[in-house]
Design an enzyme around this catalytic site. Sequence first.
Site: not given
Ligand code: 13P
Length: 258
Positions: A11, A13, A97, A99, A169, A175, A215
């Site tokens: 992803n 982003k 997601h 976010e 997640e 992150g 992560s």
């Molecule tokens: P990170 O791997 O940067 O923690 O992000 C995970 C994520 O949100 C994947 O959709």
Amino acid sequence: MSKRTPLIAGNWKMNKTATEGVELVKALAAAVGIESSVNVVLCPPFTALSAVGAAIEGTHLGLGAQNMHDKTSGAFTGEISASMLRDLHVTHVIIGHSERRSIFGEDDAFANRKVLASLASSLKPILCVGELLSEREANQTMEVVRRQIELGLAGVPAAKAESLIIAYEPVWAIGTGKTATPAMAQEVHAFIRKLLAQQFGPETAARILILYGGSMKPDNADALLAEHDIDGGLIGGASLEAKSFVDLVRSAVKSVTR
Ligand code: 13P
């Protein structure tokens, strides 16, 4: 890991122009482009879908989107429909997601409409679920995940259930460099599979992929992927560089042969 073919999905982003994306894909294709024991899907921003789609042609790499709208067309400024994604040969789409939920206020009902619309267009939805830190600390993880799964998958026809992909997640791990321990993640994954079994029956549930995200990095992937109900990863930060993403794909390959 079980008989399910693992999936490593990147992803990206809101990162990478089309030009930068193609550069990354060239490196990935050279390293793992013909790997067939695991599935690999890249989810660039909408603006890079077309270029990345062209760059993965002839490889085993797949193409996913990070979001979609549930309506087929109309006055929805800034939005993208399932048929627009299909037209670019997109096969997967991330839905719900954290976010999207926390920054853009999307709720379980909206995620559910998108899941149903994606399945109706033969896209594989990757439905994201996971608890906030405050919810984990209040022992509400299972309750939150249950709500997100039950509402997010409401009305999914049994005949389409095997196209579903779930990504667990934990929001506090995204992150942050903090990751759920393999045992913590496995516990939630097993719970998710139990919920899927209640809705679709155990045989179908046993075939649905449940990815871990938050992560996930080369140094923790082997242990996570060794867990029975962890069928791959949805990778943010570590998907943006060829070396770390290739290492993650190799971890998944190792998990199949172990
Ligand atoms: P990170 O791997 O940067 O923690 O992000 C995970 C994520 O949100 C994947 O959709």
